[in-house]
Scaffold this active site. Structure first.
Site, PDB file in Angstrom:
ATOM      1  N   ASN A 225       9.885 107.020  38.854  1.00  0.00           N
ATOM      2  CA  ASN A 225      10.453 108.189  39.526  1.00  0.00           C
ATOM      3  C   ASN A 225      10.906 109.211  38.495  1.00  0.00           C
ATOM      4  OD1 ASN A 225      13.366 107.724  38.926  1.00  0.00           O
ATOM      5  ND2 ASN A 225      12.936 105.823  40.032  1.00  0.00           N
ATOM      6  N   ASP A 291      12.779 101.153  45.249  1.00  0.00           N
ATOM      7  CA  ASP A 291      13.017 100.305  46.420  1.00  0.00           C
ATOM      8  C   ASP A 291      11.884  99.297  46.609  1.00  0.00           C
ATOM      9  OD1 ASP A 291      15.461 101.396  47.270  1.00  0.00           O
ATOM     10  OD2 ASP A 291      14.412 103.179  48.011  1.00  0.00           O
ATOM     11  N   LYS A 301      -6.234  95.783  33.001  1.00  0.00           N
ATOM     12  CA  LYS A 301      -6.246  97.132  33.575  1.00  0.00           C
ATOM     13  C   LYS A 301      -7.168  97.157  34.804  1.00  0.00           C
ATOM     14  CE  LYS A 301      -7.482 101.843  32.519  1.00  0.00           C
ATOM     15  NZ  LYS A 301      -8.288 102.698  31.656  1.00  0.00           N
ATOM     16  N   PHE A 337      25.377 106.406  43.823  1.00  0.00           N
ATOM     17  CA  PHE A 337      24.866 107.768  43.930  1.00  0.00           C
ATOM     18  C   PHE A 337      23.857 107.761  45.081  1.00  0.00           C
ATOM     19  CE2 PHE A 337      25.778 110.870  40.448  1.00  0.00           C
ATOM     20  CZ  PHE A 337      26.817 110.162  39.871  1.00  0.00           C
ATOM     21  N   LYS A 351      25.185 105.106  53.475  1.00  0.00           N
ATOM     22  CA  LYS A 351      25.025 104.223  52.302  1.00  0.00           C
ATOM     23  C   LYS A 351      26.379 103.727  51.815  1.00  0.00           C
ATOM     24  CE  LYS A 351      20.599 106.036  50.815  1.00  0.00           C
ATOM     25  NZ  LYS A 351      19.860 106.968  49.995  1.00  0.00           N
ATOM     26  N   LYS A 355      26.749  99.678  52.016  1.00  0.00           N
ATOM     27  CA  LYS A 355      26.767  98.944  50.742  1.00  0.00           C
ATOM     28  C   LYS A 355      28.190  98.567  50.320  1.00  0.00           C
ATOM     29  CE  LYS A 355      22.478 101.181  49.260  1.00  0.00           C
ATOM     30  NZ  LYS A 355      21.536 101.281  48.150  1.00  0.00           N
TER      31      LYS A 355
HETATM   32  O1  PMT Z   1      18.679 110.754  35.891  1.00  0.00           O
HETATM   33  P1  PMT Z   1      18.760 112.234  36.194  1.00  0.00           P
HETATM   34  O2  PMT Z   1      17.462 112.970  35.900  1.00  0.00           O
HETATM   35  O3  PMT Z   1      19.943 112.883  35.512  1.00  0.00           O
HETATM   36  O4  PMT Z   1      18.972 112.421  37.759  1.00  0.00           O
HETATM   37  C1  PMT Z   1      20.152 111.993  38.366  1.00  0.00           C
HETATM   38  C2  PMT Z   1      19.876 111.312  39.716  1.00  0.00           C
HETATM   39  C3  PMT Z   1      19.281 112.311  40.682  1.00  0.00           C
HETATM   40  C4  PMT Z   1      18.934 110.122  39.525  1.00  0.00           C
HETATM   41  C5  PMT Z   1      21.264 110.784  40.227  1.00  0.00           C
HETATM   42  O5  PMT Z   1      22.132 111.866  40.401  1.00  0.00           O
HETATM   43  C6  PMT Z   1      21.127 110.007  41.525  1.00  0.00           C
HETATM   44  O6  PMT Z   1      21.125 110.554  42.611  1.00  0.00           O
HETATM   45  N1  PMT Z   1      20.992 108.669  41.423  1.00  0.00           N
HETATM   46  C7  PMT Z   1      20.752 107.751  42.566  1.00  0.00           C
HETATM   47  C8  PMT Z   1      19.282 107.718  42.864  1.00  0.00           C
HETATM   48  C9  PMT Z   1      18.950 106.759  43.979  1.00  0.00           C
HETATM   49  O7  PMT Z   1      18.254 105.814  43.741  1.00  0.00           O
HETATM   50  O8  PMT Z   1      19.534 106.998  45.123  1.00  0.00           O
HETATM   51  P2  PMT Z   1      19.310 106.072  46.459  1.00  0.00           P
HETATM   52  O9  PMT Z   1      19.884 106.921  47.518  1.00  0.00           O
HETATM   53  O10 PMT Z   1      17.909 105.630  46.568  1.00  0.00           O
HETATM   54  O11 PMT Z   1      20.209 104.795  46.202  1.00  0.00           O
HETATM   55  C10 PMT Z   1      21.576 104.734  46.546  1.00  0.00           C
HETATM   56  C11 PMT Z   1      22.330 103.907  45.534  1.00  0.00           C
HETATM   57  O12 PMT Z   1      21.871 102.554  45.580  1.00  0.00           O
HETATM   58  C12 PMT Z   1      22.169 104.360  44.104  1.00  0.00           C
HETATM   59  O13 PMT Z   1      23.426 104.248  43.451  1.00  0.00           O
HETATM   60  C13 PMT Z   1      21.166 103.376  43.505  1.00  0.00           C
HETATM   61  O14 PMT Z   1      21.424 103.167  42.118  1.00  0.00           O
HETATM   62  C14 PMT Z   1      21.458 102.126  44.306  1.00  0.00           C
HETATM   63  N2  PMT Z   1      20.270 101.271  44.509  1.00  0.00           N
HETATM   64  C15 PMT Z   1      19.151 101.775  45.089  1.00  0.00           C
HETATM   65  C16 PMT Z   1      18.060 100.940  45.294  1.00  0.00           C
HETATM   66  C17 PMT Z   1      18.136  99.598  44.890  1.00  0.00           C
HETATM   67  N3  PMT Z   1      17.099  98.798  45.043  1.00  0.00           N
HETATM   68  N4  PMT Z   1      19.241  99.122  44.311  1.00  0.00           N
HETATM   69  C18 PMT Z   1      20.330  99.933  44.132  1.00  0.00           C
HETATM   70  O15 PMT Z   1      21.357  99.488  43.624  1.00  0.00           O
END
Ligand code: PMT
Length: 420
Positions: A225, A291, A301, A337, A351, A355
């Site tokens: 990503n 995810d 490959k 985040f 979320k 969580k």
């Molecule tokens: O890295 P940069 O370029 O500076 O960009 C910053 C950012 C946009 C990545 C950051 O600000 C941000 O939004 N990070 C969270 C990205 C994300 O995966 O969001 P989500 O809504 O999919 O997940 C919610 C939360 O669950 C996040 O804290 C994530 O770390 C966590 N998560 C998600 C999926 C997973 N399988 N396990 C997790 O723990």
């Protein structure tokens, strides 16, 4: 000069600034003579003070006075033959815990705002990453001038710069108005507060995750990503600067004084976070964790097929936050985040609840110049207690500083709670 003797004595006694290195930048205005008192008071409070004068400041105060008072050589010349091989400004810039510019004239404020570096003081401000506190002192009309106001606003918008407001009164030129440098006591107290406040996370172990995970398809390809890791690294830097014991779990390589554990996949991130989690006070999950991952990994490959279509079977990755939210202890603080492209508020709120987080920081990734890859972000912060706060677009480091304020306030609240 009026002086609070009792406060001075206490200050000197307890040496609160012991171990702190302060660069005292002195610009060329009449208030420069007060720099000697500031230097003396900071030194007696335990700080290691290094004075740096602009060439104009030497018209008002001597290098010899400041050398004698600080017990360190006062510097002025940008280019000077030196015994040591290290460039002087870089060396001083690295040493500093804080740079205080007092007095700050309209001229030096303009130079700082423009990022100029035509003499030693402005050069080392630019070469340092330390906080800069500015105590303006100038004629009220110069202070009021839109150019000066714009320059001060530019500096204040940057997390590194703090303003110590000038006072109202009679100035050396005989005019009345706002522009008198704040009193020596006010300046020293502001510096001390800033330096001591900065250790608000000392004794706390904080885990930060950064970057985007990569889920390998074959030896060449992966699902990834756009996360650059900037938000997470800013968060780790801010927590470290406040004295926290930081572990950064990152997919992006970075060279730092704190512990950095490199991972690639969501699984590796999960294992590493879980191994560190029990001993931590706070976890900040900035990372963009995939995810889904490919169900199988091809050792070779994958070749182009004759068919036009190619499908990849995916399987769900574990949700790290979800798992940790279930086992977290009451005193542990978890911040997630949320990267959203629609319904920011409601998706982030879901979320937060699902969580079992203490806080979630939502960013709208459809807005240009914030979120993924950019230096800035704009976020909404939702807390489990129902509170909500919007932070408009600002550098990621400024957002990180704000989150550190919240984490520190939460820990100090916990420490003041009665124990039964
Ligand atoms: O890295 P940069 O370029 O500076 O960009 C910053 C950012 C946009 C990545 C950051 O600000 C941000 O939004 N990070 C969270 C990205 C994300 O995966 O969001 P989500 O809504 O999919 O997940 C919610 C939360 O669950 C996040 O804290 C994530 O770390 C966590 N998560 C998600 C999926 C997973 N399988 N396990 C997790 O723990």
């Amino acid at each position: 000069m009026r002086r609070n003797k009792k406060r001075d004595a206490n200050f000197a006694e307890v040496n609160p600034l012991h171990g702190k290195t302060i660069i005292l930048g002195v610009a060329g205005g009449i208030a420069a003579y007060k720099a000697c008192d500031i230097a003396s008071m900071l030194r007696r409070a335990g700080a290691d003070v290094h004075a740096v004068l602009t060439p104009n400041a030497k018209e008002f105060v001597t290098q010899l006075s400041l050398t004698t008072i600080t017990r360190n050589t006062a510097h002025c010349e940008q280019f000077q033959a030196q015994a040591d091989w290290k460039p002087e400004h870089i060396d001083l810039a690295k040493k500093a815990d804080l740079i205080l510019v007092a007095p700050a004239t309209a001229d030096i404020v303009a130079k700082m705002a423009a990022g100029m570096c035509d003499e030693l003081l402005t050069t080392l401000i630019l070469a340092s990453s330390a906080k800069v506190m500015i105590a303006p002192a100038m004629n009220p009309k110069m202070l009021d001038h839109p150019a000066t106001q714009n320059n001060l606003a530019t500096l204040q918008n940057h997390y590194r710069y703090d303003l110590i407001q000038p006072d109202y009164g009679e100035l050396a030129c005989g005019d009345f108005g706002t522009g008198k440098m704040a009193s020596v006591e006010t300046i020293v107290a502001a510096v001390a507060a800033r330096l001591l406040e900065h250790r608000t996370l000392s004794g706390k172990k904080i885990i930060v995750t950064a970057g985007g995970t990569r889920e390998p398809i074959d030896p060449v390809r992966f699902i990834g990503n756009r996360s650059s890791g900037k938000m997470g690294i800013a968060m780790a830097d801010a927590a470290y600067a406040r004295g926290a014991e930081v572990t950064l779990i990152s997919t992006v390589e970075v060279d730092r004084a704190y512990q950095v554990l490199m991972v690639e996949t969501a699984h590796e991130m999960q294992e590493t976070v879980e191994a560190e989690f029990d001993g931590c006070h706070a976890l900040v999950m900035t990372a963009a964790v995939a995810d889904f991952r490919p169900l199988g990994f091809s050792d070779q490959k994958i070749k182009k097929t004759v068919k036009e279509d190619f499908s990849l079977e995916l399987t769900k990755n574990p949700d790290i936050l979800d798992l940790l939210g279930r086992i977290k202890r009451d005193e542990q603080f978890i911040i997630g985040f949320a990267a959203e492209s629609e319904e920011l508020l409601s998706n982030a709120a879901q979320k937060l609840k699902r969580k079992n987080l203490d806080m979630i920081v939502g960013n709208d990734i459809t807005v240009p110049d914030i979120g993924f890859g950019s230096d800035d972000n704009a976020v909404i912060i939702l807390s489990a207690d129902g509170s909500k706060e919007n932070l408009p677009r600002q550098p990621k480091r400024a957002i990180a500083e704000h989150l550190c304020d919240i984490i520190a306030a939460r820990f100090s609240e916990l420490e003041t709670l009665p124990t039964h």
